[in-house]
Scaffold this motif. Sequence first.
Motif, PDB file in Angstrom:
ATOM      1  N   SER A  44       0.845  -1.192   0.000  1.00 15.07           N
ATOM      2  CA  SER A  44       0.000   0.000   0.000  1.00 15.07           C
ATOM      3  C   SER A  44       0.880   1.242   0.000  1.00 15.07           C
ATOM      4  CB  SER A  44      -0.914   0.023   1.233  1.00 15.07           C
ATOM      5  OG  SER A  44      -0.167   0.339   2.401  1.00 15.07           O
ATOM      6  N   THR A  45       0.278   2.381  -0.382  1.00 17.51           N
ATOM      7  CA  THR A  45       1.030   3.637  -0.420  1.00 17.51           C
ATOM      8  C   THR A  45       1.346   4.143   0.987  1.00 17.51           C
ATOM      9  OG1 THR A  45      -1.065   4.850  -0.583  1.00 17.51           O
ATOM     10  CG2 THR A  45       0.104   4.390  -2.643  1.00 17.51           C
ATOM     11  N   GLU A  46       0.668   3.586   1.998  1.00 21.84           N
ATOM     12  CA  GLU A  46       0.924   4.030   3.373  1.00 21.84           C
ATOM     13  C   GLU A  46       2.391   3.796   3.748  1.00 21.84           C
ATOM     14  OE1 GLU A  46      -1.187   3.704   7.774  1.00 21.84           O
ATOM     15  OE2 GLU A  46      -1.543   2.154   6.283  1.00 21.84           O
ATOM     16  N   THR A  47       2.936   2.662   3.328  1.00 23.39           N
ATOM     17  CA  THR A  47       4.347   2.382   3.595  1.00 23.39           C
ATOM     18  C   THR A  47       5.242   3.332   2.817  1.00 23.39           C
ATOM     19  OG1 THR A  47       3.764   0.053   3.837  1.00 23.39           O
ATOM     20  CG2 THR A  47       6.091   0.561   3.620  1.00 23.39           C
ATOM     21  N   THR A  48       4.858   3.648   1.599  1.00 29.27           N
ATOM     22  CA  THR A  48       5.668   4.504   0.731  1.00 29.27           C
ATOM     23  C   THR A  48       5.705   5.950   1.234  1.00 29.27           C
ATOM     24  OG1 THR A  48       4.727   3.109  -1.021  1.00 29.27           O
ATOM     25  CG2 THR A  48       6.157   4.900  -1.720  1.00 29.27           C
ATOM     26  N   GLU A  49       4.764   6.313   2.094  1.00 27.42           N
ATOM     27  CA  GLU A  49       4.722   7.681   2.625  1.00 27.42           C
ATOM     28  C   GLU A  49       5.996   8.055   3.379  1.00 27.42           C
ATOM     29  OE1 GLU A  49       1.261   8.314   5.005  1.00 27.42           O
ATOM     30  OE2 GLU A  49      -0.110   7.687   3.415  1.00 27.42           O
ATOM     31  N   ILE A  50       6.749   7.058   3.833  1.00 26.82           N
ATOM     32  CA  ILE A  50       8.025   7.320   4.510  1.00 26.82           C
ATOM     33  C   ILE A  50       8.873   8.260   3.666  1.00 26.82           C
ATOM     34  CG2 ILE A  50      10.220   6.266   5.224  1.00 26.82           C
ATOM     35  CD1 ILE A  50       8.620   3.659   5.693  1.00 26.82           C
ATOM     36  N   TYR A  51       8.904   8.010   2.361  1.00 22.37           N
ATOM     37  CA  TYR A  51       9.807   8.752   1.480  1.00 22.37           C
ATOM     38  C   TYR A  51       9.298  10.150   1.178  1.00 22.37           C
ATOM     39  CZ  TYR A  51      11.251   4.001   1.466  1.00 22.37           C
ATOM     40  OH  TYR A  51      11.619   2.759   1.905  1.00 22.37           O
ATOM     41  N   ALA A  52       7.992  10.342   1.324  1.00 24.08           N
ATOM     42  CA  ALA A  52       7.457  11.692   1.212  1.00 24.08           C
ATOM     43  C   ALA A  52       8.014  12.558   2.341  1.00 24.08           C
ATOM     44  CB  ALA A  52       5.931  11.664   1.260  1.00 24.08           C
ATOM     45  N   HIS A  53       8.053  11.999   3.548  1.00 29.23           N
ATOM     46  CA  HIS A  53       8.597  12.737   4.700  1.00 29.23           C
ATOM     47  C   HIS A  53      10.108  12.914   4.575  1.00 29.23           C
ATOM     48  CE1 HIS A  53       4.807  12.711   6.861  1.00 29.23           C
ATOM     49  NE2 HIS A  53       4.687  11.419   6.628  1.00 29.23           N
ATOM     50  N   LEU A  54      10.798  11.886   4.087  1.00 29.80           N
ATOM     51  CA  LEU A  54      12.248  11.979   3.931  1.00 29.80           C
ATOM     52  C   LEU A  54      12.633  12.994   2.861  1.00 29.80           C
ATOM     53  CD1 LEU A  54      13.481   8.289   4.202  1.00 29.80           C
ATOM     54  CD2 LEU A  54      14.375  10.218   5.495  1.00 29.80           C
ATOM     55  N   THR A  55      11.922  12.999   1.746  1.00 26.67           N
ATOM     56  CA  THR A  55      12.270  13.916   0.660  1.00 26.67           C
ATOM     57  C   THR A  55      11.908  15.351   0.988  1.00 26.67           C
ATOM     58  OG1 THR A  55      10.196  13.279  -0.428  1.00 26.67           O
ATOM     59  CG2 THR A  55      12.212  12.233  -1.209  1.00 26.67           C
ATOM     60  N   ASP A  56      10.903  15.550   1.829  1.00 30.53           N
ATOM     61  CA  ASP A  56      10.625  16.920   2.288  1.00 30.53           C
ATOM     62  C   ASP A  56      11.865  17.493   2.949  1.00 30.53           C
ATOM     63  OD1 ASP A  56       8.076  16.947   1.384  1.00 30.53           O
ATOM     64  OD2 ASP A  56       7.118  16.518   3.309  1.00 30.53           O
TER      65      ASP A  56
END
Length: 361
Positions: free
Chosen positions: A335-347
């Motif tokens: 799911s995209t919920e796991t992928t959200e980690i990288y949204a926070h990291l790339t911010d």
Amino acid sequence: MSIQKTIDRARLGEKLPEMPWYVQQFIDYKLPDLSPSTLLEYVRDYESFFNWIRAEGLSAAPALKDVTLEELESLRMENITAYRLYLTTRTEGTNSRTTVTRKLSALRSMFHYLSQIAEDEHFYPLLKRNVMAKIEIKRTNKPKDTAAKLKGKILEEEELTSFIDYIREGYAADVANNKQALYAHAKNKERDACIASLILNSGLRVSEVINLNMNDLDLGNKLLHVMRKGNNDETFKTPVYYRDQARLNLERYLALRDTEYAAPKREKALFLAVPNGQKEGKRMTKRAIQAMIIKYAKRFGKPYLTVHKLRHSFATDYYLQNDIYKTKEQLGHASTETTEIYAHLTDKTMSEAIERRGNEE
């Protein structure tokens, strides 16, 4: 079937006869949906729980397989609270909060099956009272929290290529006075650099890397056919693309795979090692790859770097050029919920890049 799945299925078959009949029935029920590795973890969790209730006098069973449904029905909230406390405070093998949550979730899943799905010969639930239904299990790892823990512990920007170059060339200078280390490095540097490059240019899991066979590789299209985690269709492999840099490293490794590792014709594995005292190459193990990356990471000045953090490094870099859905597919997330980690990291990565740009001007 992957190598690890084969091993775990055999272990599962060994352990199940030691469990109560209703646990065996539950595992059979879940077998089409969950991997042997996951089910093996379930069985180990039940083994721990049943041993605990026997030790606490909550079950009179002389062996694990003799724990009765009636004994499970008689458990109280205070017993489950005590078990949770035992898991977090016992002097040997103390569990992390994540592990405790997983163990309780495994119990709740089985109790739910016994009380809501499974039936006796009179069509009544096998378990009349479900104490685990009262247990609230909170999620322990939110994407934002995971991202915070990874901050500063992954490779960024030019570090991705620098680490690969270090494995191939830089490491030798750092162990120049160690003849044994120099010899091992000269023999394995192309293989080791290739493995690191493949993960840093595709985001593969270490389990996916060790299961790769020669016929899974499509150099012309920069494509791998991968047995993805969570995919229980053992006849299907997912196509995964890799960047051009990995193709160059693969070509260098493949040029010496057969000769340097004395690869027998029957050996299908892509990545090989020659075990001590043996003459023929065999499939590399997960532990060998993990130890190899840690060895180079320490000398590289990144002692916290692991195989899985190489995957995080790729994912963070990939997400900067792609959206969350492409990143999810590339990494094989459920799911995209796991992928959200990288949204926070790339911010964080992007804000630091802007600051650096401002300082340069």
